[in-house]
Scaffold this motif. Structure first.
Motif, PDB file in Angstrom:
ATOM      1  N   HIS A   1      46.223  42.539  32.035  1.00  0.00           N
ATOM      2  CA  HIS A   1      45.437  42.505  30.789  1.00  0.00           C
ATOM      3  C   HIS A   1      44.701  43.815  30.516  1.00  0.00           C
ATOM      4  CE1 HIS A   1      42.430  42.014  33.817  1.00  0.00           C
ATOM      5  NE2 HIS A   1      43.084  40.966  34.273  1.00  0.00           N
ATOM      6  N   ASN A   2      44.484  44.615  31.550  1.00  0.00           N
ATOM      7  CA  ASN A   2      43.746  45.892  31.417  1.00  0.00           C
ATOM      8  C   ASN A   2      42.382  45.726  30.745  1.00  0.00           C
ATOM      9  OD1 ASN A   2      45.863  47.491  32.564  1.00  0.00           O
ATOM     10  ND2 ASN A   2      47.004  47.124  30.680  1.00  0.00           N
TER      11      ASN A   2
ATOM     12  N   ILE B   1      31.294  38.314  42.748  1.00  0.00           N
ATOM     13  CA  ILE B   1      32.128  39.370  43.327  1.00  0.00           C
ATOM     14  C   ILE B   1      33.508  39.222  42.685  1.00  0.00           C
ATOM     15  CG2 ILE B   1      33.149  40.269  45.456  1.00  0.00           C
ATOM     16  CD1 ILE B   1      30.610  39.184  46.888  1.00  0.00           C
ATOM     17  N   LEU B   2      33.814  40.174  41.831  1.00  0.00           N
ATOM     18  CA  LEU B   2      35.019  40.091  41.008  1.00  0.00           C
ATOM     19  C   LEU B   2      36.107  40.987  41.603  1.00  0.00           C
ATOM     20  CD1 LEU B   2      36.641  39.599  38.363  1.00  0.00           C
ATOM     21  CD2 LEU B   2      35.212  41.341  37.283  1.00  0.00           C
ATOM     22  N   ILE B   3      37.128  40.355  42.137  1.00  0.00           N
ATOM     23  CA  ILE B   3      38.240  41.124  42.714  1.00  0.00           C
ATOM     24  C   ILE B   3      39.275  41.306  41.612  1.00  0.00           C
ATOM     25  CG2 ILE B   3      39.992  41.228  44.529  1.00  0.00           C
ATOM     26  CD1 ILE B   3      38.149  39.369  46.177  1.00  0.00           C
ATOM     27  N   ASN B   4      39.293  42.508  41.070  1.00  0.00           N
ATOM     28  CA  ASN B   4      40.144  42.772  39.903  1.00  0.00           C
ATOM     29  C   ASN B   4      41.424  43.487  40.318  1.00  0.00           C
ATOM     30  OD1 ASN B   4      41.320  43.348  37.492  1.00  0.00           O
ATOM     31  ND2 ASN B   4      39.704  44.723  36.769  1.00  0.00           N
ATOM     32  N   ASN B   5      42.506  42.706  40.379  1.00  0.00           N
ATOM     33  CA  ASN B   5      43.821  43.309  40.653  1.00  0.00           C
ATOM     34  C   ASN B   5      44.685  43.271  39.393  1.00  0.00           C
ATOM     35  OD1 ASN B   5      44.324  40.610  40.546  1.00  0.00           O
ATOM     36  ND2 ASN B   5      44.990  40.393  42.663  1.00  0.00           N
ATOM     37  N   ASN B   6      44.013  43.169  38.255  1.00  0.00           N
ATOM     38  CA  ASN B   6      44.667  43.225  36.939  1.00  0.00           C
ATOM     39  C   ASN B   6      45.763  42.173  36.791  1.00  0.00           C
ATOM     40  OD1 ASN B   6      44.823  44.283  34.361  1.00  0.00           O
ATOM     41  ND2 ASN B   6      46.399  45.785  34.909  1.00  0.00           N
ATOM     42  N   GLY B   7      45.401  40.924  37.019  1.00  0.00           N
ATOM     43  CA  GLY B   7      46.354  39.827  36.822  1.00  0.00           C
ATOM     44  C   GLY B   7      46.362  38.853  37.981  1.00  0.00           C
TER      45      GLY B   7
ATOM     46  N   LEU C   1      29.790  34.107  44.222  1.00  0.00           N
ATOM     47  CA  LEU C   1      31.104  33.620  43.798  1.00  0.00           C
ATOM     48  C   LEU C   1      32.104  34.730  44.096  1.00  0.00           C
ATOM     49  CD1 LEU C   1      33.191  31.883  42.230  1.00  0.00           C
ATOM     50  CD2 LEU C   1      32.401  33.020  40.146  1.00  0.00           C
ATOM     51  N   ILE C   2      33.172  34.397  44.801  1.00  0.00           N
ATOM     52  CA  ILE C   2      34.264  35.366  44.977  1.00  0.00           C
ATOM     53  C   ILE C   2      35.405  34.888  44.081  1.00  0.00           C
ATOM     54  CG2 ILE C   2      35.838  36.496  46.586  1.00  0.00           C
ATOM     55  CD1 ILE C   2      33.897  35.916  48.831  1.00  0.00           C
ATOM     56  N   THR C   3      35.719  35.694  43.091  1.00  0.00           N
ATOM     57  CA  THR C   3      36.708  35.263  42.097  1.00  0.00           C
ATOM     58  C   THR C   3      37.713  36.357  41.762  1.00  0.00           C
ATOM     59  OG1 THR C   3      36.983  34.425  39.834  1.00  0.00           O
ATOM     60  CG2 THR C   3      35.149  35.894  40.176  1.00  0.00           C
ATOM     61  N   GLY C   4      38.897  35.939  41.357  1.00  0.00           N
ATOM     62  CA  GLY C   4      39.882  36.874  40.816  1.00  0.00           C
ATOM     63  C   GLY C   4      39.559  37.148  39.352  1.00  0.00           C
ATOM     64  N   ASP C   5      40.227  38.145  38.806  1.00  0.00           N
ATOM     65  CA  ASP C   5      39.943  38.577  37.434  1.00  0.00           C
ATOM     66  C   ASP C   5      40.378  37.558  36.384  1.00  0.00           C
ATOM     67  OD1 ASP C   5      42.306  39.761  38.809  1.00  0.00           O
ATOM     68  OD2 ASP C   5      42.953  40.146  36.761  1.00  0.00           O
ATOM     69  N   ILE C   6      41.524  36.886  36.607  1.00  0.00           N
ATOM     70  CA  ILE C   6      41.993  35.950  35.576  1.00  0.00           C
ATOM     71  C   ILE C   6      41.077  34.726  35.543  1.00  0.00           C
ATOM     72  CG2 ILE C   6      43.913  34.479  34.835  1.00  0.00           C
ATOM     73  CD1 ILE C   6      45.148  37.024  34.650  1.00  0.00           C
ATOM     74  N   ALA C   7      40.699  34.245  36.714  1.00  0.00           N
ATOM     75  CA  ALA C   7      39.793  33.090  36.759  1.00  0.00           C
ATOM     76  C   ALA C   7      38.458  33.453  36.106  1.00  0.00           C
ATOM     77  CB  ALA C   7      39.570  32.644  38.202  1.00  0.00           C
TER      78      ALA C   7
ATOM     79  N   GLU D   1      32.178  44.481  40.756  1.00  0.00           N
ATOM     80  CA  GLU D   1      33.636  44.505  40.632  1.00  0.00           C
ATOM     81  C   GLU D   1      34.267  45.355  41.730  1.00  0.00           C
ATOM     82  OE1 GLU D   1      35.097  46.184  36.940  1.00  0.00           O
ATOM     83  OE2 GLU D   1      37.167  45.658  37.415  1.00  0.00           O
ATOM     84  N   ILE D   2      35.364  44.835  42.275  1.00  0.00           N
ATOM     85  CA  ILE D   2      36.163  45.624  43.223  1.00  0.00           C
ATOM     86  C   ILE D   2      37.553  45.731  42.618  1.00  0.00           C
ATOM     87  CG2 ILE D   2      37.068  45.755  45.579  1.00  0.00           C
ATOM     88  CD1 ILE D   2      35.072  43.635  46.405  1.00  0.00           C
ATOM     89  N   LYS D   3      38.000  46.945  42.386  1.00  0.00           N
ATOM     90  CA  LYS D   3      39.350  47.130  41.831  1.00  0.00           C
ATOM     91  C   LYS D   3      40.336  47.214  42.989  1.00  0.00           C
ATOM     92  CE  LYS D   3      39.764  48.756  37.416  1.00  0.00           C
ATOM     93  NZ  LYS D   3      40.853  48.399  36.512  1.00  0.00           N
ATOM     94  N   THR D   4      41.402  46.443  42.922  1.00  0.00           N
ATOM     95  CA  THR D   4      42.408  46.529  43.988  1.00  0.00           C
ATOM     96  C   THR D   4      43.798  46.703  43.378  1.00  0.00           C
ATOM     97  OG1 THR D   4      42.816  44.160  44.118  1.00  0.00           O
ATOM     98  CG2 THR D   4      41.032  45.004  45.479  1.00  0.00           C
TER      99      THR D   4
END
Ligand code: TPP
Ligand code: MG
Length: 187
Positions: A110-111, A80-86, A53-59, A151-154
């Motif tokens: 959301h931090n 695979i969590l693409i975390n761009n904080n919102g 699963l490729i997903t954003g952090d809010i989803a 998690e990938i932080k962007t």
């Protein structure tokens, strides 16, 4: 599976056209970001191939309770969590021109500490330290038989600028190839 928002758009724009052996699922419908994780777990629970699963952090956060089912039924989904904080998509939509409302009502940073949250559900978690490390983690995840989160932080504003530069670069190249039609001269 691809989540809505930027993951599905980025895949559409940038995924290689030559890898045809991929089977893609997504909840397109009204582009809801709810229930994404549950859908992906449902798919992973009946498939024999590795499922991602490729997903954003809010989803991801919207449906985080689904991690309980992931652990209970030992579903081997690689998240695979693409975390761009919102909601990073809003940085590339017209609302980005209204900074007074953009952050608080659209991006909603959301931090959250996804490592702690994921581990609270008893799910394996790692954070990619570099692109090479990410590839290594994905390869390792193939052999896993339980759910895990990578998690990938962007940086969302930086990605928005990279996209803008990329597309203006494309426009420039295309413009060099496109010969404007000759304007008709009146005799
Ligand atoms: C159920 C639901 N609520 C709200 C929205 C509005 N919405 C669209 S994209 C988005 C942000 C998604 O953020 P994220 O999953 O982190 O993806 P990113 O934009 O960062 O790629 C929101 C809230 C929606 N599509 N569906
Ligand atoms: Mg996001």
């Amino acid at each position: 599976m691809l989540s809505n928002s930027l993951p599905v758009r980025d895949f559409d724009f940038f995924a290689s056209r030559f890898r045809k052996n991929l089977r893609i699922f997504h909840n397109r419908g009204a582009s809801g970001i709810d229930g994404i994780l549950s859908t992906a777990l449902g798919i992973a629970s009946v498939k024999n191939n590795p499922t991602f699963l490729i997903t954003g952090d809010i989803a991801f956060y919207y449906d985080i309770n689904a991690l309980l089912a992931a652990r209970k039924y030992a579903i081997p989904l690689v998240i695979i969590l693409i975390n761009n904080n919102g909601g990073g998509i809003f940085n590339v939509l017209p609302v980005s021109k209204y900074p007074r409302f953009l952050n608080e009502y659209f991006i909603t940073p959301h931090n959250l500490h996804f490592g702690k949250l994921t581990k609270a559900f008893g799910i394996k978690y790692t954070k990619a330290k570099s692109w090479d490390n990410f590839i290594q983690l994905v390869v390792e995840s193939f052999s896993g038989n339980e759910a895990c989160v990578i998690e990938i932080k962007t940086d969302s504003p930086k990605s928005a600028r990279s996209r803008k530069d990329y597309w203006s670069g494309c426009n420039k190249i295309l413009n060099e190839f496109i010969v404007p039609p000759k304007t008709q001269q009146n005799n």
